[in-house]
Design a protein around this motif. Structure first.
Motif, PDB file in Angstrom:
ATOM      1  N   SER A 372       0.834  -1.212   0.000  1.00  0.00           N
ATOM      2  CA  SER A 372       0.000   0.000   0.000  1.00  0.00           C
ATOM      3  C   SER A 372       0.864   1.255   0.000  1.00  0.00           C
ATOM      4  O   SER A 372       1.690   1.443   0.908  1.00  0.00           O
ATOM      5  N   GLU A 404      -5.227   7.392   5.798  1.00  0.00           N
ATOM      6  CA  GLU A 404      -4.146   6.487   5.384  1.00  0.00           C
ATOM      7  C   GLU A 404      -4.368   5.083   5.946  1.00  0.00           C
ATOM      8  O   GLU A 404      -4.126   4.084   5.254  1.00  0.00           O
ATOM      9  N   GLN A 407      -7.123   3.456   3.947  1.00  0.00           N
ATOM     10  CA  GLN A 407      -6.648   3.128   2.602  1.00  0.00           C
ATOM     11  C   GLN A 407      -5.721   1.921   2.628  1.00  0.00           C
ATOM     12  O   GLN A 407      -5.791   1.050   1.759  1.00  0.00           O
ATOM     13  N   ALA A 408      -4.833   1.869   3.613  1.00  0.00           N
ATOM     14  CA  ALA A 408      -3.912   0.741   3.713  1.00  0.00           C
ATOM     15  C   ALA A 408      -4.661  -0.573   3.863  1.00  0.00           C
ATOM     16  O   ALA A 408      -4.365  -1.558   3.179  1.00  0.00           O
ATOM     17  N   SER A 410      -7.730  -1.165   3.000  1.00  0.00           N
ATOM     18  CA  SER A 410      -8.422  -1.420   1.746  1.00  0.00           C
ATOM     19  C   SER A 410      -7.476  -2.050   0.725  1.00  0.00           C
ATOM     20  O   SER A 410      -7.830  -3.018   0.039  1.00  0.00           O
ATOM     21  N   ASP A 411      -6.248  -1.524   0.636  1.00  0.00           N
ATOM     22  CA  ASP A 411      -5.259  -2.087  -0.278  1.00  0.00           C
ATOM     23  C   ASP A 411      -4.906  -3.518   0.109  1.00  0.00           C
ATOM     24  O   ASP A 411      -4.792  -4.400  -0.751  1.00  0.00           O
TER      25      ASP A 411
END
Length: 426
Positions: A372, A404, A407-408, A410-411
């Protein structure tokens, strides 16, 4: 909606908190209930099905009915509600409205949440149903449809009425319904102060804005009920609802609610550690072996064996000791200027594993860091956690913003890799 009383998880949490003795087994008004909203798992329950007086927790149902009326177009946030002589005569707490006054719907919502205004509650009931008694009947019917089988409403405010009763479980169900059915209005419960008519009122729920993750909901008090509160709190992916009824003082009630929340969040975090440890052990274990590890990790939490809900006089405290190992932070730390500019209360982490050694934790961080871009400036940290004498090492990427962290994870999900966001202070 999943019924909150099943399945029951025998993780009864510590009851030896800051409450005075009158709030324990000798206090016949006391009841408590803590549930994981996302799973329906009960984390603590004490007299949660016993009949209690809701007091101003009643206004949660008044607000549910008002939100529903807004949602179907019967009334708008900018509409005005006229105050009758009956509403104006409601005993305090209130805004001091007079007969013939009007109040904007959005202000009425804030007055109910923050000030717990009885005059406004009566005015809302009269506006929606034509009269407060008719509104209370409709509240009860709607409550049954929501699964509140042991709740009867007799007024819109929660002012004393011997036939207006509920249970801690039912109040938790109502809190879940408010968040589930009206997420667009739920931020109202996170309001810390409200200004009306030149006066500023502070929220009676002092846990909002003070305790990490708490974003609502409502307090209540009449002499017959003691001090009540329903609290919602979210940290990372976990959302809890806690109900305390019959506190001897507001301060004791709030301290008890905070202790129950902390213990429950600790329990959920340890459970997540166990799952990550089972899922990330190398070489990959077969599912049966993974379940055995999870079961062993739960056993090491040192909680009581299954008991009938609320039957225990007390439960062993969950002992969790965190030790930060700053020397294990990798050179991939974010630039000092960037880290220092962030508010510590808003610094998040993501956890990607729990291991038996710091070396395993650091190895995992190195393996997955490139998955990520959100982790490019993150700190790598192996954090020691002692669970009743058994040590695990959490593999965490730290110094992240909430965005962040989300998002991490999710990645990581796109690569089928374990990850969960960790709220500030956890």
């Amino acid at each position: 909606m999943r019924r909150l009383h099943a399945p029951f998880l025998a993780l009864l949490l510590a009851l030896s908190f800051a409450l005075a003795p009158s709030a324990s087994a000798n206090n016949q008004r006391y009841a408590a209930f803590v549930v994981d909203q996302n799973t329906g798992v009960v984390l603590h329950s004490r007299r949660s099905e016993a009949q209690r007086y809701p007091a101003s927790l009643t206004k949660m149902m008044t607000l549910y009915m008002l939100f529903e009326a807004i949602d179907i177009g019967e009334i708008g946030l900018e509409d005005q509600i006229r105050v009758s002589a009956n509403a104006a005569s409601a005993p305090p707490s209130g805004l001091g409205l007079r007969s013939g006054d009007t109040i904007r719907v959005e202000d009425a919502i804030l007055a109910l949440v923050v000030k717990s205004a009885n005059d406004v509650a009566v005015a809302v009931g009269e506006r929606i149903s034509g009269g407060e008694r008719a509104f209370a009947d409709e509240m009860t019917v709607r409550a049954r449809a929501l699964g509140l089988e042991n709740t009867t409403f007799r007024n819109a405010s929660g002012l004393p009425n011997s036939r207006q009763t509920t249970t801690a479980q039912d109040m938790a169900r109502l809190a879940v319904a408010l968040h589930r059915d009206f997420p667009q209005y739920f931020d109202f419960f996170d309001t810390t102060e409200f200004t009306y008519g030149g006066r500023t009122y502070r929220n009676h729920n002092t846990l909002v804005g003070r305790v990490n993750g708490v974003d609502g909901l409502k307090t209540g008090y009449i002499r017959a009920s003691g001090f009540n509160v329903v609290v919602s709190a979210e940290r990372g992916e976990n959302r809890l609802i806690a109900v305390i009824m019959g506190g001897p003082t507001a301060a004791a009630r709030d301290a008890h609610a905070e202790e129950l929340l902390e213990a429950a969040f600790n329990t959920l975090e340890q459970r997540q550690d166990s799952r990550l440890f089972a899922g990330l052990t190398i070489p990959r274990l077969n599912p049966v072996r993974e379940q055995a590890i999870i079961a062993r990790e739960f056993a090491e939490l040192g909680v009581a064996a299954p008991t009938e809900m609320g039957s225990a006089q007390s439960a062993p405290p969950l002992r969790v000791v965190l030790a930060d190992e700053d020397e294990m932070t990798s050179p991939l730390a974010a630039p000092a200027a960037e880290r220092s500019s962030r508010d510590p209360a808003n610094i998040w982490s993501v956890q990607v594993g729990a291991y038996r050694s710091a070396d395993q934790a650091r190895e995992r961080l190195a393996q997955v860091a490139a998955l990520s871009p959100a982790l490019d400036n993150a700190q790598h940290a192996a954090r020691s956690v002692d669970v009743n004498g058994n040590q695990l090492w959490r593999a965490r990427f730290e110094a992240l913003s909430a965005e962040e962290a989300r998002q991490a994870c999710s990645d990581f999900g796109r690569f089928d890799q374990a990850c969960f966001a960790v709220a500030p202070g956890r």
